[in-house]
Design a protein around this motif. Structure first.
Motif, PDB file in Angstrom:
ATOM      1  N   LYS A   1       0.837  -1.192   0.000  1.00  0.00           N
ATOM      2  CA  LYS A   1       0.000   0.000   0.000  1.00  0.00           C
ATOM      3  C   LYS A   1       0.879   1.250   0.000  1.00  0.00           C
ATOM      4  O   LYS A   1       1.778   1.396   0.820  1.00  0.00           O
ATOM      5  N   GLY A   2       0.605   2.152  -0.920  1.00  0.00           N
ATOM      6  CA  GLY A   2       1.398   3.367  -1.052  1.00  0.00           C
ATOM      7  C   GLY A   2       2.472   3.263  -2.126  1.00  0.00           C
ATOM      8  O   GLY A   2       2.940   4.281  -2.627  1.00  0.00           O
ATOM      9  N   MET A   3       2.866   2.049  -2.466  1.00  0.00           N
ATOM     10  CA  MET A   3       3.850   1.831  -3.522  1.00  0.00           C
ATOM     11  C   MET A   3       3.128   1.422  -4.801  1.00  0.00           C
ATOM     12  O   MET A   3       2.938   2.223  -5.712  1.00  0.00           O
TER      13      MET A   3
ATOM     14  N   ILE B   1      11.981   9.135  -4.718  1.00  0.00           N
ATOM     15  CA  ILE B   1      11.574   8.768  -6.072  1.00  0.00           C
ATOM     16  C   ILE B   1      10.064   8.534  -6.158  1.00  0.00           C
ATOM     17  O   ILE B   1       9.408   8.956  -7.113  1.00  0.00           O
ATOM     18  N   THR B   2       9.520   7.872  -5.158  1.00  0.00           N
ATOM     19  CA  THR B   2       8.121   7.457  -5.211  1.00  0.00           C
ATOM     20  C   THR B   2       7.163   8.430  -4.539  1.00  0.00           C
ATOM     21  O   THR B   2       5.941   8.323  -4.728  1.00  0.00           O
ATOM     22  N   GLY B   3       7.685   9.347  -3.740  1.00  0.00           N
ATOM     23  CA  GLY B   3       6.821  10.266  -3.001  1.00  0.00           C
ATOM     24  C   GLY B   3       6.229   9.676  -1.737  1.00  0.00           C
ATOM     25  O   GLY B   3       5.327  10.251  -1.132  1.00  0.00           O
ATOM     26  N   ILE B   4       6.733   8.535  -1.321  1.00  0.00           N
ATOM     27  CA  ILE B   4       6.244   7.885  -0.104  1.00  0.00           C
ATOM     28  C   ILE B   4       6.911   8.506   1.124  1.00  0.00           C
ATOM     29  O   ILE B   4       8.121   8.701   1.147  1.00  0.00           O
ATOM     30  N   GLY B   5       6.121   8.800   2.153  1.00  0.00           N
ATOM     31  CA  GLY B   5       6.677   9.174   3.443  1.00  0.00           C
ATOM     32  C   GLY B   5       7.292  10.552   3.505  1.00  0.00           C
ATOM     33  O   GLY B   5       7.087  11.401   2.633  1.00  0.00           O
TER      34      GLY B   5
END
Length: 238
Positions: free
Chosen positions: A21-23, A212-216
């Motif tokens: 989730k989130g990726m 890179i992914t915008g996670i966290g």
């Protein structure tokens, strides 16, 4: 830059990311489209390279002018061939681990004269080198090109990680100009515990994937420190 669709083999390879989730597919596509430069393929660079390659970063650039020596193998875990150039050795490791990752080898010393040229082809930079001259040249070029820079350092039993970004503090805010390599203990003189470089390098890879992914929340304006002997993480803002 958009990446090509994931192949069936890549879908199986990155299955744990795709269900995360989130990726998901969007995050994995972002990793595949990313162009990431790792400055230094030594103790810190080894886990950085390993985990970014495993994660599926589309292109990895590796900068290192040194050759593998016997004393490196205690902590530089991607290398096995003594005498081989570290950048070329890292390329061999990446290709064996994940054939979907393209590698660009920069088997040269990065300094103020070539830093901007080397960094110019990338979206993100990670620096785990062991001298302030290279770190300053890398940081200055990243700042001029407005590239995020993940920076890690280790000494004996302790390490730290931070992220410099276009909208955050500069390298000079954390490392003043008067600081010099002669003020810092060298690995050769004081030693380094092998797994410490793994802790810091893995944290750096984590920060890169987040960027890179915008996670966290990346470590912008914050320094995460690790006390290996005390098994404690701390944090301070700057």
């Amino acid at each position: 830059m958009a990446a090509d669709p994931l192949s069936p083999e890549e879908t199986r390879r990155y299955a744990r990311h795709l269900v995360l989730k989130g990726m998901g597919g969007g995050g994995q596509q972002a990793l595949k489209a990313a162009r990431v430069l790792v400055v230094g393929a030594g103790g810190i660079g080894s886990p950085v390279i390993a985990y970014l390659a495993g994660a599926g970063v589309g292109r990895l650039g590796i900068v290192d002018h040194d050759a593998v020596s016997l004393s490196n193998l205690q902590r530089q875990v991607i290398h096995t061939s003594i005498g081989m150039g570290k950048a070329e050795s890292a390329e061999r490791f990446v290709h064996a681990l994940n054939p979907h990752v393209a590698v660009t080898v920069h088997a040269e010393q990065l300094d103020a004269s070539n830093a901007a040229t080397i960094l110019g082809g990338y979206d993100l930079v990670l620096d785990g080198t062991d001298n302030l001259a290279t770190r300053r040249a890398t940081a200055a070029a990243a700042e001029a090109l407005r590239l995020p820079l993940v920076s890690g350092a280790v000494s004996m039993f302790d390490g730290q990680v931070t992220v410099f970004a276009a909208d955050g503090p500069r390298f000079g805010d954390l490392y003043p100009e008067e600081a010099d390599d002669t003020d810092l203990p060298s690995c050769e003189a004081t030693g380094i515990l092998g797994p410490l470089t793994g802790v810091i390098g893995t944290l750096m890879a984590m920060e890169a994937i987040k960027l890179i992914t915008g996670i966290g929340e990346p470590l912008i304006r914050r320094v995460l420190t690790y006390d290996g002997k005390g098994a404690r993480f701390s944090e301070f803002s700057y």
